[in-house]
Design an enzyme around this catalytic site. Structure first.
Site, PDB file in Angstrom:
ATOM      1  N   HIS A 307      46.204  47.776  42.254  1.00  0.00           N
ATOM      2  CA  HIS A 307      45.076  48.580  41.813  1.00  0.00           C
ATOM      3  C   HIS A 307      45.522  49.468  40.666  1.00  0.00           C
ATOM      4  O   HIS A 307      46.656  49.949  40.671  1.00  0.00           O
ATOM      5  CB  HIS A 307      44.543  49.445  42.959  1.00  0.00           C
ATOM      6  CG  HIS A 307      43.180  49.969  42.683  1.00  0.00           C
ATOM      7  ND1 HIS A 307      42.975  51.117  41.945  1.00  0.00           N
ATOM      8  CD2 HIS A 307      41.964  49.480  43.003  1.00  0.00           C
ATOM      9  CE1 HIS A 307      41.673  51.313  41.843  1.00  0.00           C
ATOM     10  NE2 HIS A 307      41.031  50.340  42.457  1.00  0.00           N
ATOM     11  N   ASP A 364      39.202  44.713  48.314  1.00  0.00           N
ATOM     12  CA  ASP A 364      38.685  43.344  48.381  1.00  0.00           C
ATOM     13  C   ASP A 364      39.511  42.408  49.242  1.00  0.00           C
ATOM     14  O   ASP A 364      39.114  41.274  49.476  1.00  0.00           O
ATOM     15  CB  ASP A 364      38.590  42.761  46.966  1.00  0.00           C
ATOM     16  CG  ASP A 364      37.468  43.399  46.190  1.00  0.00           C
ATOM     17  OD1 ASP A 364      36.458  43.715  46.836  1.00  0.00           O
ATOM     18  OD2 ASP A 364      37.604  43.600  44.983  1.00  0.00           O
TER      19      ASP A 364
HETATM   20  N1  ACO Z   1      50.009  39.858  42.024  1.00  0.00           N
HETATM   21  C1  ACO Z   1      51.205  39.774  41.405  1.00  0.00           C
HETATM   22  N2  ACO Z   1      51.656  40.684  40.507  1.00  0.00           N
HETATM   23  C2  ACO Z   1      50.847  41.699  40.211  1.00  0.00           C
HETATM   24  C3  ACO Z   1      49.570  41.856  40.823  1.00  0.00           C
HETATM   25  C4  ACO Z   1      49.162  40.886  41.761  1.00  0.00           C
HETATM   26  N3  ACO Z   1      47.972  40.988  42.356  1.00  0.00           N
HETATM   27  N4  ACO Z   1      48.970  42.970  40.328  1.00  0.00           N
HETATM   28  C5  ACO Z   1      49.829  43.499  39.456  1.00  0.00           C
HETATM   29  N5  ACO Z   1      50.976  42.741  39.377  1.00  0.00           N
HETATM   30  C6  ACO Z   1      52.177  43.029  38.580  1.00  0.00           C
HETATM   31  C7  ACO Z   1      51.966  42.706  37.116  1.00  0.00           C
HETATM   32  O1  ACO Z   1      52.325  41.383  36.815  1.00  0.00           O
HETATM   33  C8  ACO Z   1      52.858  43.727  36.460  1.00  0.00           C
HETATM   34  O2  ACO Z   1      54.193  43.282  36.595  1.00  0.00           O
HETATM   35  P1  ACO Z   1      55.292  43.615  35.456  1.00  0.00           P
HETATM   36  O3  ACO Z   1      55.370  45.112  35.421  1.00  0.00           O
HETATM   37  O4  ACO Z   1      56.521  42.942  35.918  1.00  0.00           O
HETATM   38  O5  ACO Z   1      54.741  43.051  34.168  1.00  0.00           O
HETATM   39  C9  ACO Z   1      52.718  44.970  37.359  1.00  0.00           C
HETATM   40  O6  ACO Z   1      52.395  44.454  38.650  1.00  0.00           O
HETATM   41  C10 ACO Z   1      51.624  45.942  36.910  1.00  0.00           C
HETATM   42  O7  ACO Z   1      50.408  45.215  36.793  1.00  0.00           O
HETATM   43  P2  ACO Z   1      49.277  45.514  35.712  1.00  0.00           P
HETATM   44  O8  ACO Z   1      48.479  44.281  35.509  1.00  0.00           O
HETATM   45  O9  ACO Z   1      49.916  46.171  34.509  1.00  0.00           O
HETATM   46  O10 ACO Z   1      48.447  46.620  36.457  1.00  0.00           O
HETATM   47  P3  ACO Z   1      46.973  47.028  36.097  1.00  0.00           P
HETATM   48  O11 ACO Z   1      46.790  48.415  36.584  1.00  0.00           O
HETATM   49  O12 ACO Z   1      46.679  46.769  34.663  1.00  0.00           O
HETATM   50  O13 ACO Z   1      46.067  45.991  36.938  1.00  0.00           O
HETATM   51  C11 ACO Z   1      44.824  45.004  38.700  1.00  0.00           C
HETATM   52  C12 ACO Z   1      45.455  46.307  38.150  1.00  0.00           C
HETATM   53  C13 ACO Z   1      43.936  44.375  37.604  1.00  0.00           C
HETATM   54  C14 ACO Z   1      43.944  45.347  39.886  1.00  0.00           C
HETATM   55  C15 ACO Z   1      45.947  44.026  39.111  1.00  0.00           C
HETATM   56  O14 ACO Z   1      46.754  44.609  40.118  1.00  0.00           O
HETATM   57  C16 ACO Z   1      45.421  42.663  39.566  1.00  0.00           C
HETATM   58  O15 ACO Z   1      45.207  41.779  38.734  1.00  0.00           O
HETATM   59  N6  ACO Z   1      45.198  42.469  40.914  1.00  0.00           N
HETATM   60  C17 ACO Z   1      44.635  41.230  41.411  1.00  0.00           C
HETATM   61  C18 ACO Z   1      43.114  41.226  41.233  1.00  0.00           C
HETATM   62  C19 ACO Z   1      42.417  42.167  42.181  1.00  0.00           C
HETATM   63  O16 ACO Z   1      42.667  42.189  43.372  1.00  0.00           O
HETATM   64  N7  ACO Z   1      41.479  42.951  41.612  1.00  0.00           N
HETATM   65  C20 ACO Z   1      40.647  43.872  42.384  1.00  0.00           C
HETATM   66  C21 ACO Z   1      40.971  45.292  42.048  1.00  0.00           C
HETATM   67  S1  ACO Z   1      40.070  46.398  43.063  1.00  0.00           S
HETATM   68  C22 ACO Z   1      38.498  46.378  42.405  1.00  0.00           C
HETATM   69  O17 ACO Z   1      38.263  46.195  41.247  1.00  0.00           O
HETATM   70  C23 ACO Z   1      37.462  46.591  43.336  1.00  0.00           C
END
Ligand code: ACO
Length: 428
Positions: A307, A364
């Protein structure tokens, strides 16, 4: 703590005031940055460090896992309030008295008829259309049937617009699902509570009487409360920015629905279920999917994990996980998907990759399991999220308009070609 921040650029110092919120959050007010520095801007992709507005609706602390609507904790609201009370709270700022709540509900019911011609628009969509696309289009189409723009300086006008969309939106939600299932499109039952009416509109069969199931009513009520607002997330920021051009409420909401659709936002609830199904079909091999999620050469992400703001835990996920156990137990449903989800969660929480990046299950991760147990098709999950988020979007749009916020218009850093001479086509 000092009350100003000093920025030094090429030897010149520029001062900016620090501002504090009621929960002691601190921000640097850079309103005068460009004029003070001769046009220097900030770059902040994804707005990870940028506060776009001041708001008194929702407070969340991602480090401590706190979420409050108008000062009330999400845990207490999920346990003690019903959805319509929360809707009122979010939009108008305080919990309603019984009299205020009754009037609010009566006014919503009075506006709940959707023009029958909207069915013709719905009819033009193929059955294969994703319900989120359909819902976004129908919400936008409501503008055509309610063409007078709202006078935001009139409290009465604002109120009427709010109750209108709260009345009509559940009808659109039900129609989107019924169209896909080939069921007749009809209207609600004004003798019922808001959530009971939603369920009846969605599930009523033309040839049998609909019998309410209290377990489903309570489960949906709780899910809607948990999704009702989440400050400046992607879809809410979209609603605010579209509304900031003085586009109407319905058009702004339609844009918010499109933003919510994406799998990195609300669309994650559908993506989670599809991922869990894929793992089940793959002999429940969670290790394989964990490895994929950690592999930087693989675009796969563990859906329902991570998140932007919560770096400790998502308080909504805790409530939903408990609710999933209760609802499935009460309904007598045994779903192997729930066991896969629990196994995956346990593995991820113990895995160094997820620990280092502070990735926890989000709202979710478990919601889809409850929706599925309720008989809601997977493609409708994000629509249910939209139904829950509606009051948050309305509250944020209303706040933005009442505060007379300026049109949203970010700056950029241009990194394209500098001035080039045009060459006619035969010389390229
Ligand atoms: N699975 C694997 N790796 C992940 C995940 C995941 N679900 N989420 C983040 N990471 C990793 C990224 O690859 C990144 O790694 P790095 O630092 O080695 O490059 C690090 O964690 C940080 O991730 P970001 O994408 O920079 O974090 P951001 O805050 O931009 O994204 C998000 C947040 C979009 C929710 C992300 O965690 C994600 O894509 N999750 C999966 C989709 C999801 O469940 N979305 C629902 C969110 S809740 C809502 O909207 C109601």
């Amino acid at each position: 703590m000092s009350d100003k921040a000093i920025l030094e650029i090429n030897g010149s110092k520029h001062e900016f005031p620090l501002v504090r919120g009621t929960e002691n959050e601190t921000a640097i007010n850079i309103k005068t940055l460009r004029s003070d520095t001769g046009g220097i801007t900030t770059i902040d992709p994804g707005y990870k460090n940028t506060g776009a507005c001041e708001s008194s609706i929702t407070f969340l602390d991602g480090e401590k896992g706190i979420l409050r609507y108008r000062g009330y904790s999400i845990e207490e609201l999920a346990e003690k309030a019903d959805f319509l009370e929360v809707v009122y709270l979010l939009i108008f700022g305080n919990l309603p008295t019984q009299e205020q709540l009754d009037k609010f509900h009566t006014d919503i019911k009075a506006k709940s008829i959707v023009d029958d011609d909207v069915k013709k628009i719905l009819d033009a969509f193929p059955k294969t259309a994703h319900p989120m696309g359909v819902l976004s289009s129908l919400t936008s189409a409501l503008t055509a049937f309610n063409p007078t723009s709202v006078n935001v300086d009139s409290e009465e006008d604002m109120y009427n617009t709010v109750v209108k969309i709260l009345g009509k939106f559940p009808v659109l939600v039900a129609w989107t699902m019924r169209k896909k299932q080939g069921l007749p499109l009809d209207y609600g039952d004004n003798s019922l509570g808001y959530v009971e009416n939603v369920l009846k509109m969605m599930f009523r069969k033309p040839n049998e009487e609909y019998v309410q199931n209290e377990i489903l009513v309570n489960a949906l009520d709780k899910l809607l409360i948990l999704h009702a607002d989440h400050e400046q997330n992607c879809s809410t920021s979209t609603v605010r920015i579209v509304g900031s051009s003085h586009a109407g409420l319905f058009a702004s909401l339609s844009a918010g629905i499109s933003a919510l659709w994406g799998p990195l936002h609300g669309g994650a609830n559908q993506a989670v279920l599809e991922m869990l199904e894929a793992i089940k079909a793959d002999d429940g091999d969670t290790k394989k999917y964990m490895a994929k999620a950690k592999d930087k050469n693989d675009s796969f992400r563990l859906m329902g994990f991570g998140h932007r703001v919560y770096k400790n835990f998502d308080p909504r996920a805790r409530i939903i996980k408990k609710a999933a156990d209760e609802v499935l137990g009460d309904l007598g449903v045994e779903d192997p998907i729930l066991d896969i989800a629990k196994g995956l969660e346990k593995e991820a929480l113990e895995d160094q990759y997820f620990v280092d990046r502070k990735l926890y299950p989000n709202v979710d991760f478990y919601s889809g399991i409850i929706y599925r147990a309720m008989g809601i098709p997977t493609e409708m999950f994000t629509v249910m999220f939209a139904l829950g988020r509606l009051p948050g979007w309305i509250a944020q749009w209303r706040e933005m308009r009442l505060r007379k916020e300026p049109i949203g218009r970010p700056r950029q850093m241009y990194i394209g070609e500098t001035l080039r001479e045009f060459k006619s086509i035969n010389k390229r």
